[in-house]
Each structure stands twice: as structure tokens, then as C-alpha cells.
Design a protein around this motif. Structure first.
Motif, PDB file in Angstrom:
ATOM      1  N   PRO A 125       0.821  -1.195   0.000  1.00 59.62           N
ATOM      2  CA  PRO A 125       0.000   0.000   0.000  1.00 59.62           C
ATOM      3  C   PRO A 125       0.862   1.254   0.000  1.00 59.62           C
ATOM      4  N   GLY A 126       0.276   2.325  -0.521  1.00 65.87           N
ATOM      5  CA  GLY A 126       0.982   3.588  -0.573  1.00 65.87           C
ATOM      6  C   GLY A 126       1.364   4.092   0.813  1.00 65.87           C
ATOM      7  N   ASN A 127       2.386   4.917   0.885  1.00 61.79           N
ATOM      8  CA  ASN A 127       2.884   5.417   2.161  1.00 61.79           C
ATOM      9  C   ASN A 127       3.082   6.917   2.030  1.00 61.79           C
ATOM     10  N   ASP A 128       2.362   7.674   2.877  1.00 60.53           N
ATOM     11  CA  ASP A 128       2.528   9.128   2.837  1.00 60.53           C
ATOM     12  C   ASP A 128       3.068   9.651   4.160  1.00 60.53           C
ATOM     13  N   ASP A 129       3.869   8.816   4.864  1.00 63.92           N
ATOM     14  CA  ASP A 129       4.467   9.247   6.128  1.00 63.92           C
ATOM     15  C   ASP A 129       5.398  10.436   5.905  1.00 63.92           C
ATOM     16  N   GLU A 130       5.394  11.333   6.873  1.00 65.23           N
ATOM     17  CA  GLU A 130       6.312  12.459   6.794  1.00 65.23           C
ATOM     18  C   GLU A 130       7.744  11.974   6.986  1.00 65.23           C
ATOM     19  N   ARG A 140      -0.746   6.618  -4.983  1.00 63.18           N
ATOM     20  CA  ARG A 140      -1.494   5.737  -5.888  1.00 63.18           C
ATOM     21  C   ARG A 140      -2.464   4.866  -5.096  1.00 63.18           C
ATOM     22  N   PRO A 141      -3.591   4.493  -5.714  1.00 59.43           N
ATOM     23  CA  PRO A 141      -4.503   3.567  -5.032  1.00 59.43           C
ATOM     24  C   PRO A 141      -3.882   2.180  -4.928  1.00 59.43           C
ATOM     25  N   SER A 171      -4.990  11.057   0.540  1.00 60.73           N
ATOM     26  CA  SER A 171      -6.328  11.195   1.110  1.00 60.73           C
ATOM     27  C   SER A 171      -7.394  11.388   0.056  1.00 60.73           C
ATOM     28  N   ALA A 172      -6.993  11.547  -1.181  1.00 61.97           N
ATOM     29  CA  ALA A 172      -7.954  11.800  -2.252  1.00 61.97           C
ATOM     30  C   ALA A 172      -8.579  10.499  -2.736  1.00 61.97           C
ATOM     31  N   THR A 190     -18.364   2.576 -12.405  1.00 59.94           N
ATOM     32  CA  THR A 190     -17.245   3.226 -11.722  1.00 59.94           C
ATOM     33  C   THR A 190     -17.687   3.589 -10.312  1.00 59.94           C
ATOM     34  N   VAL A 191     -16.707   3.660  -9.412  1.00 66.88           N
ATOM     35  CA  VAL A 191     -16.995   4.003  -8.024  1.00 66.88           C
ATOM     36  C   VAL A 191     -15.817   4.794  -7.464  1.00 66.88           C
ATOM     37  N   SER A 192     -16.115   5.807  -6.681  1.00 60.46           N
ATOM     38  CA  SER A 192     -15.089   6.643  -6.060  1.00 60.46           C
ATOM     39  C   SER A 192     -14.748   6.052  -4.691  1.00 60.46           C
ATOM     40  N   VAL A 193     -13.469   5.677  -4.504  1.00 61.12           N
ATOM     41  CA  VAL A 193     -13.052   4.958  -3.306  1.00 61.12           C
ATOM     42  C   VAL A 193     -12.007   5.770  -2.551  1.00 61.12           C
TER      43      VAL A 193
END
Length: 296
Positions: free
Chosen positions: A2-7, A16-17, A78-79, A106-109
Motif C-alpha cells: 500500500p501507498g505510504n505518505d508518512d512524513e 497511488r490507489p 487522502s484523495a 465506476t466508483v469513487s473509493v
């Protein structure tokens, strides 16, 4: 992963999803977690042929069928990501290659990495032809340009794929019934496989709810594998392991002859699982077969 957005990480965060069609929400073991797509191939504790995220109305050939799908995004950022969900159907089969298109949406996740949160798609409704069998398999794929589904229909290995592949068939009192299904090599090249049929050891509330009957624990059917014409390929047994070679992405018909003397009470079922493995024991297809007790 999974993606990682840690500071503090080097370079821009990975937003990315990271998609999956989850097979479980509660931990399978102590200290475990919900299904975020990382545990592939599917753990042995999971009922591989019945994904809890595939929701379908009652099926009747020639009548409208409505399906909705739960999708999970364990990616970074977060998007929300707008993803495509495609549903296919097939005759009863172990392994998929060219399933029939059913519907797409389609679905927004929104990403969720700290909770077992899924997003359900809009309901999709279509009509399965009246010529289809009394039971069908559903196969689902979820995809995004930054996280595409693989081209092999592989719910075992690919988190983007999932299946609803439980067939219920009446078993007359005293047994002696025969059931047919296809076995399909999902890969492009011809290769050898093991086809395994045995009594299902993982009886879950999900399976019993789907069947509408309880699964009998004290009934142990015997059966023989047959070819598509009903000719026996194995002896009667309570477990079959059969070697075979399959052309790439082509179905081959097989049958299962349940031995006389197998009795399942009305309102109960004996549950079998049919598993296709590569010669190095990599699972690549599965089907659940419920033998429902009948008075006749």
C-alpha cells in the motif's frame, strides 16, 4: 505494498490507489488484520470460492440479476480514486479464461489504511440468458490506471480479482447423482495441473447463509471424477487427486459422480471443494459444490 505518505520519507509520497475486493473484514488469526490486498495468494483459512464483497440477488436464468461490489483502497494520500468495476459470469467452472461480460460501473473509493472500510458500487442489473444453467459463477475485477488488474483471471493471486463460485445441487435420498462442470487453464500456455476434490473443511456462516441450509458435519460423501461424457476417471473415494494437462485458456468438461448410499437430510448440505493447482501446487481456481438433501 500500500501507498505510504508518512512524513520524513525521501521523495514525494506515494498516493497511488492500492485496490482489492476484500474477502474478509475480521482478522483471520489473533493479531491479524482485515483484507487490504497484501495477503495473496489467499490464505488457506479463507473460503476462496465465495468472496463476501460480491452481493447478488436471487438468480434465475432469463430474469434480471442485480450485483453490487465492495471495493477497498489501502493506498496512500487522502484523495478518492475513481475506479472501474467489471462483473463477468460463467457456467460452473474451476478456473476462468473467457468469462461472459455482465456489467460495469465506476466508483469513487477513499483510501483507508487504519480501518476495514470499503465502498460499495452502484447496483448493476443485467439479464443472464434463459439458456444459461441453473447456477452460474460470478467473477469481478477492479482496476485503476495507476493500479490495473492483471490480464489473468486469478482471484487467488491477484487482489484485483474475486469470485462468487458456489454451486448448489439437489442430492436425492441415497445419493447416486452426477454433476458436471468445466475446468479451465487460466494461463496462455498449455501446462499440467492437479485437480483436487475433497470435503470442504472451512464451513462459515457466509456459506450457510448463501445456501439457506446448514452444512452437515457428519456426512462424508464418496465420489468419482468423470469426463464430460460421464466416463469414470477415478475410483470412488472421499478425496480425488487427478493429474491432467490443459490447453491455454480453454475449458474442458468434467463430472462428479456421487456414490450411492450418500444421504443428506433435507434442509442440510454436504459441502465439497474443487481446486485446480499447477504442478508446483499453486492454486489457480476453485469451486464450491453443495449437495443439498432432497426427499426424492
Amino acid at each position: 505494498m500500500p501507498g505510504n505518505d508518512d512524513e520524513g520519507q525521501e521523495g514525494p509520497p506515494d498516493t497511488r490507489p492500492y485496490l482489492c475486493i476484500p474477502y474478509w473484514d475480521a482478522p483471520l488469526t489473533a493479531g491479524g488484520s482485515w483484507d487490504d490486498g497484501q495477503q495473496r495468494p489467499l490464505p488457506t483459512a479463507v473460503v476462496s470460492y465465495l468472496c463476501s464483497s460480491i452481493h447478488a440477488s436471487a438468480y434465475e436464468p432469463g430474469e434480471p440479476l442485480t450485483v453490487s461490489i465492495d471495493v477497498r483502497n489501502a493506498g496512500g494520500g487522502s484523495a478518492a480514486s475513481v475506479v472501474t468495476v467489471v462483473v463477468y459470469w460463467a457456467d460452473p467452472t474451476v478456473g476462468f479464461a473467457h468469462p461472459n461480460f455482465f456489467a460495469a460501473t465506476t466508483v469513487s473509493v477513499v483510501p483507508s489504511r487504519t480501518a476495514a472500510m470499503s465502498t460499495r458500487s452502484a447496483a448493476m442489473t443485467a439479464v443472464i440468458p434463459a439458456s444459461a444453467p441453473g447456477h452460474i459463477c460470478l467473477l469481478v475485477a477492479v482496476s485503476h490506471p495507476q493500479d490495473p488488474a492483471g490480464t489473468v483471471c486469478d482471484p487467488y493471486e491477484d487482489r484485483h480479482w474475486a469470485q462468487h463460485n458456489l454451486v448448489a445441487a439437489p442430492l436425492p435420498s441415497g445419493g447416486g447423482a452426477q454433476f458436471f462442470f468445466n475446468v479451465t487453464n487460466p494461463f496462455a500456455e498449455k501446462q499440467g495441473f492437479l485437480l483436487i476434490v475433497r470435503q470442504e473443511g472451512k464451513v462459515s456462516e457466509l456459506v450457510e447463509k448463501e445456501l439457506g441450509v446448514s452444512v452437515a458435519q457428519d456426512v462424508h460423501p464418496t465420489f468419482a471424477l468423470t469426463d464430460g461424457d460421464g466416463k469414470a476417471l477415478t475410483e470412488q473415494s472421499d478425496e480425488v487427486v487427478h493429474q491432467l494437462a490443459l490447453d491455454g485458456r480453454k475449458p474442458q468438461a468434467f463430472g462428479l459422480a456421487v456414490g450411492a448410499g450418500t444421504t443428506v437430510e433435507p434442509g442440510q448440505a454436504a459441502l465439497l471443494e474443487v481446486i485446480l493447482q499447477t504442478e508446483n501446487e499453486r492454486p489457480c481456481g476453485s469451486l464450491g459444490l453443495a449437495l443439498i438433501g432432497s426427499k426424492s
